[in-house]
Design a protein around this motif. Structure first.
Motif, short mmCIF file in Angstrom:
data_model
loop_
_atom_site.label_atom_id
_atom_site.label_comp_id
_atom_site.label_asym_id
_atom_site.label_seq_id
_atom_site.Cartn_x
_atom_site.Cartn_y
_atom_site.Cartn_z
N VAL A 190 4.70 -6.68 -14.07
CA VAL A 190 3.38 -6.05 -14.26
C VAL A 190 2.95 -5.51 -12.89
O VAL A 190 2.97 -6.23 -11.90
CB VAL A 190 2.29 -7.04 -14.73
N PHE A 191 2.63 -4.24 -12.89
CA PHE A 191 2.20 -3.54 -11.67
C PHE A 191 0.70 -3.32 -11.84
O PHE A 191 0.27 -2.61 -12.74
CB PHE A 191 2.99 -2.25 -11.63
N PHE A 192 -0.08 -3.99 -11.00
CA PHE A 192 -1.53 -3.82 -11.03
C PHE A 192 -1.89 -2.76 -9.99
O PHE A 192 -1.76 -3.00 -8.79
CB PHE A 192 -2.22 -5.14 -10.67
N THR A 235 1.53 12.74 -4.98
CA THR A 235 2.97 12.68 -5.22
C THR A 235 3.26 11.36 -5.92
O THR A 235 2.35 10.57 -6.16
CB THR A 235 3.75 12.68 -3.90
N GLY A 236 4.51 11.09 -6.17
CA GLY A 236 4.90 9.77 -6.70
C GLY A 236 4.76 8.68 -5.66
O GLY A 236 4.76 7.49 -5.99
N GLY A 237 4.63 9.06 -4.38
CA GLY A 237 4.53 8.07 -3.30
C GLY A 237 5.40 8.52 -2.13
O GLY A 237 6.58 8.81 -2.31
N LYS A 272 0.87 -1.17 0.00
CA LYS A 272 0.00 0.00 0.00
C LYS A 272 0.90 1.21 0.00
O LYS A 272 1.79 1.35 0.83
CB LYS A 272 -0.90 0.01 1.24
N ASP A 273 0.65 2.08 -0.98
CA ASP A 273 1.45 3.29 -1.18
C ASP A 273 0.65 4.47 -0.61
O ASP A 273 -0.57 4.50 -0.74
CB ASP A 273 1.63 3.43 -2.71
N TYR A 274 1.34 5.41 0.01
CA TYR A 274 0.70 6.63 0.53
C TYR A 274 1.06 7.76 -0.42
O TYR A 274 2.20 8.22 -0.42
CB TYR A 274 1.17 6.89 1.98
N LYS A 275 0.08 8.14 -1.25
CA LYS A 275 0.40 9.02 -2.39
C LYS A 275 0.32 10.50 -2.09
O LYS A 275 0.92 11.31 -2.80
CB LYS A 275 -0.54 8.72 -3.55
N ARG A 276 -0.49 10.87 -1.09
CA ARG A 276 -0.67 12.30 -0.84
C ARG A 276 0.49 12.87 -0.04
O ARG A 276 1.08 12.19 0.78
CB ARG A 276 -1.98 12.56 -0.08
N TYR A 291 -2.65 -0.22 -15.25
CA TYR A 291 -1.52 -1.13 -15.35
C TYR A 291 -0.27 -0.27 -15.47
O TYR A 291 -0.29 0.75 -16.17
CB TYR A 291 -1.57 -1.94 -16.64
N ASN A 292 0.81 -0.72 -14.85
CA ASN A 292 2.12 -0.15 -15.16
C ASN A 292 2.99 -1.31 -15.59
O ASN A 292 2.82 -2.45 -15.11
CB ASN A 292 2.74 0.55 -13.95
N CYS A 293 3.93 -1.03 -16.48
CA CYS A 293 4.71 -2.14 -17.05
C CYS A 293 6.08 -2.22 -16.39
O CYS A 293 7.07 -2.56 -17.03
CB CYS A 293 4.81 -1.98 -18.54
N ARG A 294 6.14 -1.91 -15.12
CA ARG A 294 7.41 -1.76 -14.38
C ARG A 294 7.10 -1.94 -12.90
O ARG A 294 5.93 -2.06 -12.53
CB ARG A 294 7.92 -0.34 -14.61
N LEU A 295 8.12 -1.87 -12.08
CA LEU A 295 7.89 -1.89 -10.63
C LEU A 295 7.50 -0.49 -10.16
O LEU A 295 7.75 0.50 -10.86
CB LEU A 295 9.15 -2.34 -9.91
N GLY A 296 6.91 -0.39 -9.00
CA GLY A 296 6.52 0.91 -8.44
C GLY A 296 7.64 1.50 -7.61
O GLY A 296 8.56 0.82 -7.19
N ASP A 297 7.52 2.80 -7.39
CA ASP A 297 8.48 3.50 -6.54
C ASP A 297 7.67 4.41 -5.62
O ASP A 297 7.01 5.31 -6.13
CB ASP A 297 9.42 4.32 -7.44
N PRO A 298 7.60 4.18 -4.32
CA PRO A 298 8.51 3.38 -3.49
C PRO A 298 8.07 1.94 -3.18
O PRO A 298 8.65 1.33 -2.28
CB PRO A 298 8.54 4.18 -2.20
N GLU A 299 7.13 1.37 -3.90
CA GLU A 299 6.73 -0.02 -3.58
C GLU A 299 7.91 -0.98 -3.62
O GLU A 299 8.03 -1.88 -2.79
CB GLU A 299 5.65 -0.51 -4.55
N THR A 300 8.79 -0.79 -4.61
CA THR A 300 9.95 -1.68 -4.76
C THR A 300 10.80 -1.70 -3.48
O THR A 300 11.38 -2.73 -3.14
CB THR A 300 10.82 -1.19 -5.95
N1 GLY Z 1 4.22 4.56 -6.51
C1 GLY Z 1 3.47 4.57 -7.69
C2 GLY Z 1 4.21 4.35 -8.93
O1 GLY Z 1 5.34 3.91 -8.95
O2 GLY Z 1 3.65 4.58 -9.99
#
Ligand code: GLY
Ligand code: AMP
Length: 427
Positions: A274-276, A231-233, A217-221, A290-299
């Protein structure tokens, strides 16, 4: 194996950290990397979309595998560039072909794909200048709030959630008539607002099989209590308590399986992450994107949690053995807390010295991943909005968050800000 990571954020620092632990990794390069990745491998001063220079380095250093961090080079065809060249076709590029990367690169493409494969997502319609007036009528009749999305990549800024019809109409006009995001907003997707909790699930696929490699779970705000601008996360937690077996089974059956099956049945070349991006609407998962990569900061939480050797896992996308890999996780909770430049996600200054990185790294169970950092006269300075993140593990999420904050408390730079409430719902 000689491995090249493309990108320069916290995600790429975490990838470098994880890949360097593998006994399959002989030499590690990062292009362009940051001071954090420079402490693990060799940074190459090449921009992420400069494929010709990347190719020269790949040949010079006998690179066997390229792990692509950000979406831009993928949408621009880095996979195809290496696959279609005699000298480089043996290189295992982790990422989809340009065509498959349209799942992230075009909102309209991904919505059509989901519709074709009966994957749950918000209802929608798409408009361009040619049916602009129809779009205006569509908005006026639409329930509030209304979600407007620029079709193409807009550096995370192309989504507007409008709470009045007037606001939606103004954004619609800005995007289509005034080309607010250039070509990216020549087409606009208008969709139903999904009420729920946003979560991210990550899989690795070879286009036929897949393995789930984590969720977060990402905290985006920007603001505490999930307030203020997107934000990006700003931080992440993993595993997420409500993403239990029942929920994850729904995600797998209704979303992941039909997506991978769709990729296969449409002959899309896709060997990569694959990032759902999902919305949990009262226990029912819907795809936001969908994102075709890993997330940041999820990674920065999913890779520390992943026990399985990442290089073997990535290699399995190339030799048909992905289905046989055993995914194992650390038996602990993980949290990451992002420190950003003052003013982010709006304007901010760069170049401030960062103090205390070494002290932070001595905190047990904690790691520091650098993101927007750079060297200035041998000193590490701020060089972006999201500057660095501290990840920690613990016996509970709160415990992990506390340790991540304890590590962060050692670090200072002018204007530094971070959210102190990451994981607040799980206290
Ligand atoms: N944290 C969301 C993203 O990487 O798109
Ligand atoms: P996207 O670029 O599609 O991820 O959208 C950016 C953010 O807007 C997402 O992370 C969500 O927070 C929000 N969002 C996008 N689509 C929807 C939707 N249909 N309903 C509610 N929120 C949404």
């Amino acid at each position: 194996m000689n491995i090249l990571i493309i990108g320069s954020g916290g995600r790429e620092h975490a990838l470098a950290w994880k890949i360097a632990q593998s006994h399959h990794c002989d030499a590690l390069f990062i292009a362009p990397g940051n001071p954090g990745t420079a402490s693990i491998g060799t940074n190459l001063a090449i921009q992420i979309n400069d494929f010709a220079s990347l190719k020269n380095k790949v040949l010079e250093n006998a690179i066997d595998m390229i792990v692509v961090g950000p979406e831009d080079p993928l949408v621009n065809g880095i996979y195809d560039y290496f696959a279609n060249n005699e000298q480089t076709k043996h290189v295992n590029v982790i990422g989809p072909s340009a065509q498959a990367a349209q799942l992230e690169g075009s909102k309209a493409y991904s919505k059509h794909f989901m519709q074709r494969h009966h994957i749950p997502t918000a209802s929608y319609a798409e408009f361009t200048i040619s049916n602009y007036q129809e779009g205006v009528e569509y908005i006026k009749a639409h329930a509030l709030p209304i979600v407007l999305k620029a079709d193409g990549l807009a550096a995370g800024k192309g989504v507007i959630i409008a709470f009045t019809h007037q606001e939606a109409l103004t954004s619609f006009e800005e995007m289509i008539q005034n080309k607010q995001f250039g070509e990216a907003s020549a087409k606009v997707v208008i969709e139903q607002f999904l009420q729920g909790i946003e979560v991210s699930v990550f899989a690795l696929t070879d286009g036929v099989s897949y393995q789930i490699i984590g969720h977060a779970k990402d905290y985006k705000r920007i603001g505490e209590g999930d307030t203020g601008l997107n934000t990006g996360g700003m931080g992440c937690v993993s595993p997420v308590p409500f993403m239990d077996q029942v929920f994850m089974q729904k995600v797998e059956d209704r979303i992941i399986k039909p997506t991978i099956h769709g990729i296969q049945s449409e002959n899309l070349v896709y060997k990569g992450f694959v990032f759902f991006g999902l919305m949990n609407c009262g226990g029912e998962p819907y795809v936001i994107e969908y994102n075709c990569r890993l997330g940041d900061p999820e990674t920065e939480v999913i890779l520390p949690r992943l026990q399985t050797d990442l290089v073997s896992l990535l290699a399995a996308t190339d030799n048909g053995t992905l289905a046989d890999v055993n995914i194992e996780y650390q038996d602990a909770f993980f949290a990451t807390v992002m420190a950003v430049s003052g003013g982010y996600p709006g304007d901010y200054k760069k170049g401030f010295p960062i103090h205390g990185l070494n002290q932070a790294a001595t905190i047990p169970d904690a790691l520091v991943f650098q993101a927007g950092t750079g060297f200035k006269e041998n000193e590490i300075v701020t060089n972006g909005g999201r500057v660095l993140t501290t990840t920690a593990q613990g016996t509970s999420l709160q415990n992990a968050v506390n340790t991540a904050q304890k590590a962060l408390a050692n670090i200072q730079f002018e204007g530094m800000y971070f959210r102190k409430d990451i994981g607040y719902e799980f206290k």
